[in-house]
Scaffold this active site. Structure first.
Site, short mmCIF file in Angstrom:
data_model
loop_
_atom_site.label_atom_id
_atom_site.label_comp_id
_atom_site.label_asym_id
_atom_site.label_seq_id
_atom_site.Cartn_x
_atom_site.Cartn_y
_atom_site.Cartn_z
N SER A 285 40.35 50.96 32.69
CA SER A 285 40.83 49.75 33.30
C SER A 285 42.24 49.30 33.14
CB SER A 285 39.82 48.36 33.71
OG SER A 285 40.18 47.19 34.49
N TYR B 156 33.94 42.35 30.23
CA TYR B 156 34.51 43.47 31.11
C TYR B 156 36.03 43.94 29.81
CZ TYR B 156 36.10 46.12 34.48
OH TYR B 156 36.69 47.42 35.05
#
Ligand code: BGC
Length: 266
Positions: free
Chosen positions: A151, A164
């Site tokens: 990401s 995350y």
């Protein structure tokens, strides 16, 4: 002209929705036989497999919790029984459990780490064992290819999402260390770092015009990404066209990592 991935076998974890779904479809379009792993959305994974087969491809849906080693083993056993081996493994499964740091529970921390980071560790480890077991195949210059779904948050800090962002930061170093370790075996390990892609995980950020406008302030290129954008990147990273690309993170983010806040500031 043969499709880029003709004769190759791919596994995509978390392939029943979002980016994984788009990647599985793109790999199938490029000629790969595809195993679509899912955790809970069996119908969606089965429907994708059926539509790939209807279009003349080969696909199977396989249930597994990627954070469970026994499930990973069973999934690879099923995959190898069906297709003989695997050439391309996309470790994609991921989830968010967002909370302010002081309110984040250990359960939320562990759930994200277990799926996003440990899940990729287990998936990649089993993949490397399989590549080494079966040896070279004429379908690819590399012995095998692993693509880690990272990401932009492997580099962009993200308040309210500490679990995350930590998992994606971990993927960055896991991918690079693993790539260094297995490159001498001609195994290529790379990551894709998507930015804002229109999927269920970030629906709140794009499903009304106001949210989308705010989101696009973070994207110099001025549009939200689609799963197909990631699918095309995955096909390239899995193909011989990228044979000299080893241990790299490919950012597919419309410029989100260009510090857009500095465009008229600083
Ligand atoms: C997250 C999304 C977010 C995007 C950009 C992704 O990794 O899962 O929720 O929209 O990063 O911030």
């Amino acid at each position: 002209m043969n499709p880029a991935l003709e004769g190759q076998v791919a596994l995509v974890t978390g392939g029943s929705s979002g980016i994984g779904y788009g990647v599985a479809q793109a790999l199938a379009n490029a000629g790969a036989s595809v195993a679509i792993n899912y955790h809970s959305h069996g119908e969606a994974a089965e429907a994708l497999a059926a539509s790939i087969e209807k279009a003349g491809g080969q696909a199977v849906a396989i249930q597994a919790d990627v954070s469970d080693e026994a499930d990973i083993d069973a999934m690879f056993d099923t995959l190898i029984k069906r297709f003989g081996t695997v050439d391309i493994v996309v470790a994609n499964s991921g989830l968010q459990k967002d909370a302010k740091f002081v309110e984040m529970t250990l359960a939320d921390w562990n759930a994200v780490m277990n799926v996003n980071l440990t899940g990729q560790f287990l998936t990649a480890q089993r993949a490397v064992r399989e590549f080494l077991r079966r040896g070279p195949r004429p379908v690819s210059r590399a012995l095998g290819k692993i693509i880690c779904m990272s990401s932009v948050h492997e580099v962009i800090p993200w308040a309210g999402h500490v679990n995350y962002a930590s998992s994606k930061g971990g993927i960055q170093m896991m991918m690079k260390s693993l790539a260094q370790e297995v490159a001498p075996h001609r195994i290529r390990v790379n990551s894709i770092a998507p930015g804002a892609i229109r999927t269920p995980i970030n629906k709140a950020a794009w499903d009304n015009p106001e949210a989308l406008k705010t989101l696009l302030e973070l994207v110099p290129y001025g549009r939200i990404g689609e799963s197909e954008d990631i699918g095309r990147a995955a096909v390239w990273l899995a193909s011989d066209d990228s044979d000299y690309v080893v241990g790299t993170t490919l950012f597919v983010d419309g410029g989100m990592t260009l510090y857009p806040g500095f465009a008229d500031n600083g």
